[in-house]
Write a protein that holds these residues in place. Sequence first.
Motif, short mmCIF file in Angstrom:
data_model
loop_
_atom_site.label_atom_id
_atom_site.label_comp_id
_atom_site.label_asym_id
_atom_site.label_seq_id
_atom_site.Cartn_x
_atom_site.Cartn_y
_atom_site.Cartn_z
N GLU A 115 8.94 3.04 10.81
CA GLU A 115 10.15 2.47 10.21
C GLU A 115 10.02 2.50 8.66
O GLU A 115 10.78 3.02 7.79
CB GLU A 115 10.85 1.19 10.74
CG GLU A 115 12.28 1.02 10.21
CD GLU A 115 12.82 -0.48 10.84
OE1 GLU A 115 13.49 -0.83 10.22
OE2 GLU A 115 12.08 -0.85 11.81
N LEU A 116 8.81 1.93 8.42
CA LEU A 116 8.54 1.85 6.90
C LEU A 116 8.40 3.12 6.20
O LEU A 116 8.71 3.81 5.15
CB LEU A 116 7.35 1.00 6.54
CG LEU A 116 7.11 0.71 5.35
CD1 LEU A 116 8.02 -0.26 4.51
CD2 LEU A 116 5.67 -0.28 5.13
N ILE A 117 7.59 3.93 6.80
CA ILE A 117 7.27 5.56 6.57
C ILE A 117 8.56 6.09 6.46
O ILE A 117 8.60 7.00 5.36
CB ILE A 117 6.12 6.16 7.34
CG1 ILE A 117 4.82 5.13 7.22
CG2 ILE A 117 5.97 7.51 7.16
CD1 ILE A 117 4.24 5.05 6.32
N GLU A 118 9.34 6.42 7.36
CA GLU A 118 10.49 7.18 7.38
C GLU A 118 11.50 6.47 6.32
O GLU A 118 12.11 7.38 5.53
CB GLU A 118 11.17 6.77 9.03
CG GLU A 118 10.49 7.68 9.80
CD GLU A 118 11.11 7.81 11.11
OE1 GLU A 118 11.80 6.84 11.63
OE2 GLU A 118 10.72 8.40 11.94
N GLY A 119 11.49 5.20 6.34
CA GLY A 119 12.19 4.62 4.84
C GLY A 119 11.74 5.24 3.61
O GLY A 119 12.58 5.62 2.65
N ASN A 122 12.86 8.90 3.19
CA ASN A 122 14.45 8.81 3.12
C ASN A 122 14.72 8.09 1.82
O ASN A 122 16.03 8.28 1.57
CB ASN A 122 15.16 8.76 4.45
CG ASN A 122 14.92 9.31 5.35
OD1 ASN A 122 14.69 10.53 5.51
ND2 ASN A 122 14.72 8.63 6.61
N CYS A 123 13.94 7.36 1.09
CA CYS A 123 14.38 6.78 0.16
C CYS A 123 14.99 7.68 -1.26
O CYS A 123 14.10 8.38 -1.40
CB CYS A 123 13.31 5.83 -0.36
SG CYS A 123 13.88 4.67 -1.76
N GLU A 124 15.88 7.45 -1.75
CA GLU A 124 16.39 8.01 -2.99
C GLU A 124 15.92 7.51 -4.25
O GLU A 124 16.31 8.16 -5.32
CB GLU A 124 18.13 8.00 -2.74
CG GLU A 124 18.33 9.08 -1.73
CD GLU A 124 19.87 9.08 -1.30
OE1 GLU A 124 20.57 8.95 -2.40
OE2 GLU A 124 20.27 9.57 -0.60
N TYR A 134 12.78 -0.90 2.46
CA TYR A 134 11.53 -1.30 2.29
C TYR A 134 11.60 -2.81 2.04
O TYR A 134 10.62 -3.70 2.51
CB TYR A 134 11.05 -0.72 1.10
CG TYR A 134 9.85 -1.13 0.54
CD1 TYR A 134 8.65 -0.59 0.93
CD2 TYR A 134 9.37 -2.10 -0.43
CE1 TYR A 134 7.31 -0.89 0.75
CE2 TYR A 134 8.29 -2.38 -1.01
CZ TYR A 134 7.21 -1.88 -0.40
OH TYR A 134 5.91 -2.36 -0.94
N ARG A 135 12.42 -3.23 1.18
CA ARG A 135 12.52 -4.67 0.67
C ARG A 135 12.63 -5.50 2.04
O ARG A 135 12.41 -6.64 2.24
CB ARG A 135 13.48 -5.08 -0.30
CG ARG A 135 13.16 -4.41 -1.63
CD ARG A 135 14.68 -4.38 -2.35
NE ARG A 135 13.86 -4.13 -3.93
CZ ARG A 135 13.50 -5.20 -4.75
NH1 ARG A 135 13.40 -6.34 -4.38
NH2 ARG A 135 13.04 -4.87 -6.07
N ARG A 136 13.59 -5.11 2.97
CA ARG A 136 13.88 -5.89 4.12
C ARG A 136 12.71 -5.96 5.01
O ARG A 136 12.40 -7.12 5.56
CB ARG A 136 14.97 -5.21 4.97
CG ARG A 136 15.33 -5.89 6.30
CD ARG A 136 16.35 -4.95 7.05
NE ARG A 136 15.88 -3.67 7.36
CZ ARG A 136 15.02 -3.32 8.40
NH1 ARG A 136 14.71 -4.44 9.28
NH2 ARG A 136 14.74 -2.00 8.70
N LEU A 137 11.87 -4.98 5.22
CA LEU A 137 10.70 -4.86 6.14
C LEU A 137 9.60 -6.01 5.40
O LEU A 137 9.07 -6.58 6.15
CB LEU A 137 10.25 -3.41 6.27
CG LEU A 137 10.94 -2.72 7.25
CD1 LEU A 137 10.60 -1.15 7.25
CD2 LEU A 137 10.95 -3.24 8.67
N ILE A 138 9.56 -5.86 4.04
CA ILE A 138 8.42 -6.59 3.40
C ILE A 138 9.09 -8.15 3.70
O ILE A 138 8.20 -8.81 3.77
CB ILE A 138 8.28 -6.24 1.86
CG1 ILE A 138 7.85 -5.00 2.13
CG2 ILE A 138 7.53 -7.07 1.06
CD1 ILE A 138 6.54 -4.58 2.46
#
Length: 151
Positions: A115-119, A122-124, A134-138
């Motif tokens: 999920e982190l890698i795919e985020g 896809n991050c703009e 990213y911030r949510r996962l961290i």
Amino acid sequence: MLRLNVSMKSSENGGAGTLSIGALAARFGLATHVLRHWETMGLLHPGRDAGGRRRYGADDLTRVATILILKEAGLALNTIGSLSATVDRTARYKILRPVAEELRSRIAAAQTSLELIEGGLNCEYEDVTQCPNYRRLIAERVGPEVRPESQ
């Protein structure tokens, strides 16, 4: 298939349709010494031809595939040996339950990593650390903020 004890040995079919140790090893991408080691551990029981050479049949192919799958799941060879030696459901449960729990944990960790890698893919944002995902996962990993104690 968790049961590795198959009664028919490779030599019982007269050698027809059997593989040499080199052919079996090549089929699974293994070194021949691995198959010999598994044999010394009692995991494999190849038949022998008239010259004493190991011959592996269909049952051996199944055993090797089973061993590889169980190893990929995290089982040690001695655990695989214990598992193959039992027909008792309770004993099988005691062997497999902790392995299943560990595997579930590894899968969950891999899902989070994916999920982190795919985020990130896809991050703009220029800076991936600014992405909401990213911030949510961290934040989930860090946990609640620690506030200084009042004195």
